[in-house]
Design a protein around this motif. Structure first.
Motif, PDB file in Angstrom:
ATOM      1  N   THR A 152       0.819  -1.220   0.000  1.00 23.28           N
ATOM      2  CA  THR A 152       0.000   0.000   0.000  1.00 23.28           C
ATOM      3  C   THR A 152       0.847   1.261   0.000  1.00 23.28           C
ATOM      4  O   THR A 152       0.363   2.339  -0.337  1.00 23.28           O
ATOM      5  CB  THR A 152      -0.923   0.027   1.226  1.00 23.28           C
ATOM      6  N   GLY A 153       2.126   1.158   0.406  1.00 18.23           N
ATOM      7  CA  GLY A 153       2.993   2.324   0.490  1.00 18.23           C
ATOM      8  C   GLY A 153       2.714   3.197   1.698  1.00 18.23           C
ATOM      9  O   GLY A 153       3.140   4.352   1.737  1.00 18.23           O
ATOM     10  N   LYS A 154       2.016   2.643   2.699  1.00 18.08           N
ATOM     11  CA  LYS A 154       1.606   3.455   3.852  1.00 18.08           C
ATOM     12  C   LYS A 154       2.240   2.940   5.151  1.00 18.08           C
ATOM     13  O   LYS A 154       2.401   1.739   5.342  1.00 18.08           O
ATOM     14  CB  LYS A 154       0.083   3.445   3.977  1.00 18.08           C
ATOM     15  N   TYR A 155       2.561   3.897   6.021  1.00 18.23           N
ATOM     16  CA  TYR A 155       3.090   3.587   7.344  1.00 18.23           C
ATOM     17  C   TYR A 155       1.946   3.709   8.355  1.00 18.23           C
ATOM     18  O   TYR A 155       1.185   4.687   8.353  1.00 18.23           O
ATOM     19  CB  TYR A 155       4.211   4.557   7.711  1.00 18.23           C
ATOM     20  N   THR A 156       1.822   2.710   9.242  1.00 24.08           N
ATOM     21  CA  THR A 156       0.771   2.693  10.255  1.00 24.08           C
ATOM     22  C   THR A 156       1.388   2.808  11.639  1.00 24.08           C
ATOM     23  O   THR A 156       2.300   2.043  11.985  1.00 24.08           O
ATOM     24  CB  THR A 156      -0.057   1.389  10.168  1.00 24.08           C
ATOM     25  N   CYS A 157       0.888   3.743  12.415  1.00 22.17           N
ATOM     26  CA  CYS A 157       1.412   3.969  13.767  1.00 22.17           C
ATOM     27  C   CYS A 157       0.874   2.908  14.726  1.00 22.17           C
ATOM     28  O   CYS A 157      -0.342   2.678  14.812  1.00 22.17           O
ATOM     29  CB  CYS A 157       1.003   5.364  14.242  1.00 22.17           C
ATOM     30  N   LEU A 158       1.773   2.266  15.464  1.00 27.02           N
ATOM     31  CA  LEU A 158       1.385   1.268  16.456  1.00 27.02           C
ATOM     32  C   LEU A 158       1.529   1.792  17.880  1.00 27.02           C
ATOM     33  O   LEU A 158       1.042   1.160  18.815  1.00 27.02           O
ATOM     34  CB  LEU A 158       2.222  -0.004  16.292  1.00 27.02           C
ATOM     35  N   LEU A 159       2.185   2.918  18.041  1.00 29.46           N
ATOM     36  CA  LEU A 159       2.346   3.519  19.369  1.00 29.46           C
ATOM     37  C   LEU A 159       2.325   5.031  19.218  1.00 29.46           C
ATOM     38  O   LEU A 159       3.156   5.605  18.513  1.00 29.46           O
ATOM     39  CB  LEU A 159       3.654   3.071  20.017  1.00 29.46           C
ATOM     40  N   GLU A 160       1.352   5.675  19.851  1.00 24.45           N
ATOM     41  CA  GLU A 160       1.214   7.119  19.691  1.00 24.45           C
ATOM     42  C   GLU A 160       2.456   7.858  20.192  1.00 24.45           C
ATOM     43  O   GLU A 160       3.187   7.377  21.060  1.00 24.45           O
ATOM     44  CB  GLU A 160      -0.023   7.607  20.451  1.00 24.45           C
ATOM     45  N   GLY A 161       2.665   9.028  19.641  1.00 25.82           N
ATOM     46  CA  GLY A 161       3.806   9.842  20.030  1.00 25.82           C
ATOM     47  C   GLY A 161       4.210  10.766  18.900  1.00 25.82           C
ATOM     48  O   GLY A 161       3.515  10.884  17.880  1.00 25.82           O
ATOM     49  N   HIS A 212      -2.812   3.762  15.010  1.00 25.07           N
ATOM     50  CA  HIS A 212      -3.485   3.438  13.744  1.00 25.07           C
ATOM     51  C   HIS A 212      -3.568   4.614  12.778  1.00 25.07           C
ATOM     52  O   HIS A 212      -4.201   4.487  11.723  1.00 25.07           O
ATOM     53  CB  HIS A 212      -4.891   2.860  13.981  1.00 25.07           C
ATOM     54  N   ASP A 213      -2.953   5.753  13.087  1.00 16.47           N
ATOM     55  CA  ASP A 213      -2.821   6.804  12.084  1.00 16.47           C
ATOM     56  C   ASP A 213      -1.938   6.290  10.947  1.00 16.47           C
ATOM     57  O   ASP A 213      -1.017   5.492  11.169  1.00 16.47           O
ATOM     58  CB  ASP A 213      -2.184   8.061  12.686  1.00 16.47           C
ATOM     59  N   THR A 214      -2.202   6.752   9.737  1.00 21.35           N
ATOM     60  CA  THR A 214      -1.407   6.318   8.588  1.00 21.35           C
ATOM     61  C   THR A 214      -0.772   7.524   7.906  1.00 21.35           C
ATOM     62  O   THR A 214      -1.361   8.611   7.838  1.00 21.35           O
ATOM     63  CB  THR A 214      -2.266   5.560   7.560  1.00 21.35           C
ATOM     64  N   VAL A 215       0.445   7.311   7.388  1.00 18.63           N
ATOM     65  CA  VAL A 215       1.200   8.367   6.716  1.00 18.63           C
ATOM     66  C   VAL A 215       1.778   7.778   5.435  1.00 18.63           C
ATOM     67  O   VAL A 215       2.283   6.643   5.439  1.00 18.63           O
ATOM     68  CB  VAL A 215       2.329   8.906   7.620  1.00 18.63           C
TER      69      VAL A 215
END
Length: 240
Positions: A152-161, A212-215
């Protein structure tokens, strides 16, 4: 007396003729009946042969249908087993992540989340705002966890910060341009442009991400392109 004898003999003659005619008629009738019976039997035999051929064809068709159904069942069963294994692996991975995070929180150790991905072949956008699929990952921590998805070319956050993101792109040749943007959950964050004669450009931002934010990085315009090897996508976690 002679006349009586003549009449008697004539009567016998007539009876004999009649009997002969009747016998001939009956013989013909029997012959005809036998002929019709043989003809009917031939027709019945041809009809039975035709039915046998039809049943044979039907049996082959049914066998083929059964074979297709068996193949479909086997394929779907294998797909289901594969999905169940993937789900089990994913659940195990999340359990390991949760366990690691809980341990690091207790010990005051900040876990490392970082990745570095490279574009291994030139990419031309087939539509506006298309995701750039950096497909070769040289680093992704923690290992065995999916943070950056090469499909997908997307990075998914697993830990907020707070996270540091950097991306670089190169133009594919003379007259070409590569205008890209960094996107968080569909929102434009920053952009950079590389234009003409294999020029390259890079940019970076600091973002706060929730779980779960994606960049991702996207091309602005259909038909624009980016150069392989020099085009990269990098991120790492800074702090809570």
């Amino acid at each position: 007396m002679l006349i009586y004898v003549f009449k008697t003999e004539y009567s016998y003659f007539n009876q004999a003729v009649m009997c002969s005619l009747i016998l001939i008629f009956l013989t013909s009738l029997v012959t005809q009946t036998r002929s019709d019976g043989v003809h009917d039997k031939d027709q019945d035999l041809e009809y039975l042969k035709l039915k046998v051929e039809q049943l044979s064809v039907l049996s082959q068709e049914n066998h083929q249908k059964i074979q297709r159904l068996e193949n479909l069942y086997t394929r779907e069963r294998n797909e289901r087993l594969s999905l169940e294994k993937s789900l089990s692996d994913l659940q195990y991975s999340h359990h390991r992540t949760a366990t690691t995070l809980a341990r690091d929180t207790r010990t005051g150790h900040m876990p490392v989340f970082a990745f570095h991905a490279i574009l291994s072949s030139d990419f031309i956008a087939s539509q506006d705002n298309e995701v750039v699929p950096f497909d070769f990952v040289s680093a992704d921590y923690p290992t065995r966890h999916i943070h950056y998805n090469t499909t997908t070319g997307k990075y998914t956050c697993l830990l907020e910060g707070f996270y540091f993101f950097s991306w670089a792109t190169g133009a594919t040749g003379q007259g070409s341009s590569a205008e890209t943007s960094l996107v968080k959950n569909g929102d434009w964050i920053g952009m950079q442009v590389a234009y003409d004669s294999y020029a390259s450009s890079s940019s970076s931002v600091i973002l706060h991400l929730d779980n779960h934010d994606t960049v991702w990085v996207r091309m602005k315009t259909k038909g624009s392109s980016v150069l392989r090897d020099v085009s990269t996508f990098t991120a790492f976690r800074l702090s809570d």
